[in-house]
Design a protein around this motif. Structure first.
Motif, PDB file in Angstrom:
ATOM      1  N   ASP A   1      55.716  32.994  45.386  1.00  0.00           N
ATOM      2  CA  ASP A   1      55.961  34.436  46.185  1.00  0.00           C
ATOM      3  C   ASP A   1      55.921  34.440  44.510  1.00  0.00           C
ATOM      4  N   ASN A   2      55.880  33.645  43.546  1.00  0.00           N
ATOM      5  CA  ASN A   2      55.713  34.093  42.040  1.00  0.00           C
ATOM      6  C   ASN A   2      54.966  34.582  41.788  1.00  0.00           C
ATOM      7  N   GLY A   3      53.898  34.173  42.425  1.00  0.00           N
ATOM      8  CA  GLY A   3      52.509  35.042  42.552  1.00  0.00           C
ATOM      9  C   GLY A   3      52.673  36.878  42.883  1.00  0.00           C
ATOM     10  N   LEU A   4      53.660  37.069  43.436  1.00  0.00           N
ATOM     11  CA  LEU A   4      53.587  38.183  44.249  1.00  0.00           C
ATOM     12  C   LEU A   4      53.754  39.054  42.593  1.00  0.00           C
ATOM     13  N   ALA A   5      54.931  38.568  41.918  1.00  0.00           N
ATOM     14  CA  ALA A   5      55.540  39.077  40.786  1.00  0.00           C
ATOM     15  C   ALA A   5      54.759  38.893  39.542  1.00  0.00           C
ATOM     16  N   SER A   6      53.690  38.467  39.486  1.00  0.00           N
ATOM     17  CA  SER A   6      53.296  38.257  38.251  1.00  0.00           C
ATOM     18  C   SER A   6      52.034  39.314  38.550  1.00  0.00           C
ATOM     19  N   VAL A   7      51.324  39.310  39.533  1.00  0.00           N
ATOM     20  CA  VAL A   7      50.307  40.967  39.522  1.00  0.00           C
ATOM     21  C   VAL A   7      51.210  41.762  39.037  1.00  0.00           C
ATOM     22  N   ASN A   8      52.507  41.535  39.843  1.00  0.00           N
ATOM     23  CA  ASN A   8      53.681  43.088  39.582  1.00  0.00           C
ATOM     24  C   ASN A   8      53.357  42.971  38.159  1.00  0.00           C
ATOM     25  N   VAL A   9      53.631  42.249  37.434  1.00  0.00           N
ATOM     26  CA  VAL A   9      53.594  42.219  36.086  1.00  0.00           C
ATOM     27  C   VAL A   9      52.725  42.203  34.704  1.00  0.00           C
TER      28      VAL A   9
ATOM     29  N   VAL B   1      41.198  42.689  23.566  1.00  0.00           N
ATOM     30  CA  VAL B   1      41.470  41.507  24.414  1.00  0.00           C
ATOM     31  C   VAL B   1      42.745  41.206  25.550  1.00  0.00           C
ATOM     32  N   TYR B   2      43.524  41.852  24.700  1.00  0.00           N
ATOM     33  CA  TYR B   2      44.728  42.027  25.661  1.00  0.00           C
ATOM     34  C   TYR B   2      45.331  42.563  27.023  1.00  0.00           C
ATOM     35  N   THR B   3      44.649  43.560  27.331  1.00  0.00           N
ATOM     36  CA  THR B   3      43.775  44.324  28.188  1.00  0.00           C
ATOM     37  C   THR B   3      43.244  43.328  28.634  1.00  0.00           C
ATOM     38  N   GLY B   4      42.409  43.319  28.278  1.00  0.00           N
ATOM     39  CA  GLY B   4      41.164  42.376  29.517  1.00  0.00           C
ATOM     40  C   GLY B   4      40.999  41.413  30.399  1.00  0.00           C
ATOM     41  N   PHE B   5      42.326  40.566  29.134  1.00  0.00           N
ATOM     42  CA  PHE B   5      43.129  39.173  30.127  1.00  0.00           C
ATOM     43  C   PHE B   5      43.937  39.541  30.879  1.00  0.00           C
ATOM     44  N   ARG B   6      45.271  40.550  30.557  1.00  0.00           N
ATOM     45  CA  ARG B   6      46.093  41.047  31.712  1.00  0.00           C
ATOM     46  C   ARG B   6      45.729  41.190  33.136  1.00  0.00           C
ATOM     47  N   ILE B   7      44.588  42.157  32.854  1.00  0.00           N
ATOM     48  CA  ILE B   7      43.409  42.237  33.821  1.00  0.00           C
ATOM     49  C   ILE B   7      43.626  41.054  35.074  1.00  0.00           C
ATOM     50  N   ALA B   8      42.545  40.139  34.005  1.00  0.00           N
ATOM     51  CA  ALA B   8      42.121  39.102  34.656  1.00  0.00           C
ATOM     52  C   ALA B   8      42.975  38.285  35.718  1.00  0.00           C
ATOM     53  N   ASN B   9      44.788  38.007  34.257  1.00  0.00           N
ATOM     54  CA  ASN B   9      45.595  37.505  34.569  1.00  0.00           C
ATOM     55  C   ASN B   9      46.115  38.189  36.649  1.00  0.00           C
ATOM     56  N   LEU B  10      46.008  39.503  36.359  1.00  0.00           N
ATOM     57  CA  LEU B  10      46.423  39.852  37.835  1.00  0.00           C
ATOM     58  C   LEU B  10      45.485  39.271  38.984  1.00  0.00           C
ATOM     59  N   ILE B  11      44.114  39.203  38.699  1.00  0.00           N
ATOM     60  CA  ILE B  11      43.672  38.657  39.564  1.00  0.00           C
ATOM     61  C   ILE B  11      44.285  36.719  39.946  1.00  0.00           C
ATOM     62  N   SER B  12      44.874  35.910  39.668  1.00  0.00           N
ATOM     63  CA  SER B  12      44.481  34.466  39.333  1.00  0.00           C
ATOM     64  C   SER B  12      46.477  34.946  39.408  1.00  0.00           C
ATOM     65  N   GLY B  13      47.464  35.517  39.682  1.00  0.00           N
ATOM     66  CA  GLY B  13      48.416  36.051  40.169  1.00  0.00           C
ATOM     67  C   GLY B  13      48.229  36.194  41.909  1.00  0.00           C
ATOM     68  N   ALA B  14      47.521  36.435  42.142  1.00  0.00           N
ATOM     69  CA  ALA B  14      47.002  37.328  43.534  1.00  0.00           C
ATOM     70  C   ALA B  14      46.169  36.064  44.092  1.00  0.00           C
ATOM     71  N   CYS B  15      45.673  34.891  43.424  1.00  0.00           N
ATOM     72  CA  CYS B  15      45.381  34.203  43.685  1.00  0.00           C
ATOM     73  C   CYS B  15      46.549  33.073  44.219  1.00  0.00           C
ATOM     74  N   VAL B  16      47.245  32.858  43.061  1.00  0.00           N
ATOM     75  CA  VAL B  16      48.328  31.909  43.472  1.00  0.00           C
ATOM     76  C   VAL B  16      49.434  32.767  44.784  1.00  0.00           C
ATOM     77  N   SER B  17      49.690  33.880  44.968  1.00  0.00           N
ATOM     78  CA  SER B  17      50.763  34.652  45.203  1.00  0.00           C
ATOM     79  C   SER B  17      50.582  33.721  47.451  1.00  0.00           C
ATOM     80  N   ILE B  18      49.125  33.363  47.263  1.00  0.00           N
ATOM     81  CA  ILE B  18      48.517  33.271  48.347  1.00  0.00           C
ATOM     82  C   ILE B  18      48.458  31.595  48.648  1.00  0.00           C
ATOM     83  N   SER B  19      48.761  31.339  47.698  1.00  0.00           N
ATOM     84  CA  SER B  19      48.108  29.194  47.978  1.00  0.00           C
ATOM     85  C   SER B  19      49.612  28.870  48.298  1.00  0.00           C
ATOM     86  N   GLU B  20      48.743  27.801  49.376  1.00  0.00           N
ATOM     87  CA  GLU B  20      50.581  26.728  49.929  1.00  0.00           C
ATOM     88  C   GLU B  20      50.699  25.889  49.034  1.00  0.00           C
TER      89      GLU B  20
END
Length: 374
Positions: free
Chosen positions: A202-210, A355-374
């Motif tokens: 569920d840390n991924g949920l927070a990571s997407v939000n941040v 580049v900061y903005t681009g990677f924050r958007i990419a991190n948003l996607i990564s966080g969503a993936c983390v949030s649904i991993s087992e």
């Protein structure tokens, strides 16, 4: 000029220490290469009085950024396999309802000032210790009383901020900005809901939000400091393959809802990217191109094709995903990274926000993936 942290593409997985933690959502030392070894301080209003210098209080707990080459991101969305938003709101309620064009760098955004206020309130609570405990936080059953109090305070603050962001999601004229606001709302509420039976994923949920709030801050700073003008050097993207239904921004759905091999591949690409760009990640982004040494110029020139590869692979993966929101987000990340690369011959510190903005958007996607991993 206040600069974003350098680098910050390292993993943010449960049980690992996290690189590049900042005032919003975490505490600790800035990543290598940050000018002066301190996190950004508030930026005073400009002398002209009509524009606001944005406070970098939403710096994300930085997550996984990686390149997905030749991978189709197959993600489950709503039960019908379609878009990711509810469909209750009338399109007239949503200013971006008519935005169906190609994704591009944002050069004007009317919600920035209010976003800054919301972000300040949320980050003030997040920075009281929550970020320091997040990376190693175990299941809710293992929390100490102090941890539970701190986490509940953050959860309540996330829920309030999500509610406050709903009008901004409706007001922005840009489809992708609306989608980022919607994910900020959806994942913030999901994290708040997870507190009672929290698990490390569920840390991924927070990571997407941040990361969503940090991406929005980045967009606002590229506008304020003028680096959004670099969009003139970036070829126009093609129109989106599909558009998500314009639903109710007050009740959005999460755009990734089940695990897939594509998410695993998205995250695992981080290691390859990091191994190839370690020197670039630790560079001092405050040094303009006019002052680069031959060694520094070589670092940037070596990183440029890898950044373009990242941008192209991200865009391709999003376009082939069958997920309209993921397509928009991945293409937006791509254009901001490409704008940074296009600026290198005349680079100034303002361009670091691209580049900061681009990677924050990419991190948003990564966080969503983390949030649904087992």
């Amino acid at each position: 000029m206040t600069m974003p942290p350098q680098g910050g593409w390292q993993p943010d997985r449960p049980g690992q220490s996290t690189y590049g933690r900042g005032p919003s959502g975490s505490q600790g030392q800035p990543p290598p290469g940050f000018p002066g070894g301190q996190w950004p301080q508030p930026i005073p209003p400009s002398k002209g009085g009509g524009s606001i210098k944005w406070l970098l209080v939403g710096i994300a707990i930085l997550l996984v950024v990686c390149i997905s080459v030749g991978v189709t991101l197959l993600v489950t969305r709503d039960s019908d396999g379609g878009g990711t938003s509810s469909t209750d709101a009338a399109p007239s309620d949503v200013a971006s309802a008519g935005d169906a064009g190609p994704v591009s760098i944002i050069t004007e955004e009317p919600t920035c000032k209010t976003l800054n206020t919301i972000n300040q309130g949320l980050s003030k609570i997040q920075s009281q210790g929550w970020g320091a405990m997040r990376a190693t936080l175990g299941p809710a059953a293992t929390w100490t009383p102090d941890e539970r109090i701190q986490i509940q305070a953050v959860a309540d603050a996330m829920r309030r901020a999500a509610d406050q962001a709903v009008p901004l999601a409706k007001q922005t004229p840009h489809r992708v900005i609306r989608e980022i606001y919607e994910q900020f709302i959806a994942y913030g509420r999901a994290y708040a809901d997870s507190v009672s039976d929290y698990q490390p994923s569920d840390n991924g949920l927070a990571s997407v939000n941040v990361n969503a709030s940090s991406a929005l801050v980045g967009v606002c700073n590229t506008i304020e400091y003028g680096s959004a003008g670099r969009s003139l050097s970036v070829p126009e993207e093609s129109s989106p393959k599909q558009l998500s239904p314009v639903g109710d921004p007050g009740n959005p759905s999460r755009f990734i809802q089940s695990a897939s091999a594509a998410c695993t591949n998205w995250i695992s690409r981080l290691d390859t990217f990091n191994a190839s760009t370690s020197d670039w990640q630790s560079r001092d982004g405050a040094v303009p191109a006019s002052e680069w040494t031959p060694e520094r110029r070589a670092i940037e020139e070596n990183a440029a094709p890898l950044l373009v590869q990242f941008a192209d692979a991200s865009s391709d993966a999003g376009r082939s995903s069958g997920n309209a929101v993921l397509e928009d987000l991945s293409v937006m990340a791509s254009v901001y990274v490409k704008a940074y690369v296009s600026a290198l011959s005349s680079y100034t510190d303002a361009d670091s926000w691209l580049v900061y903005t681009g990677f924050r958007i990419a991190n948003l996607i990564s966080g969503a993936c983390v949030s649904i991993s087992e």
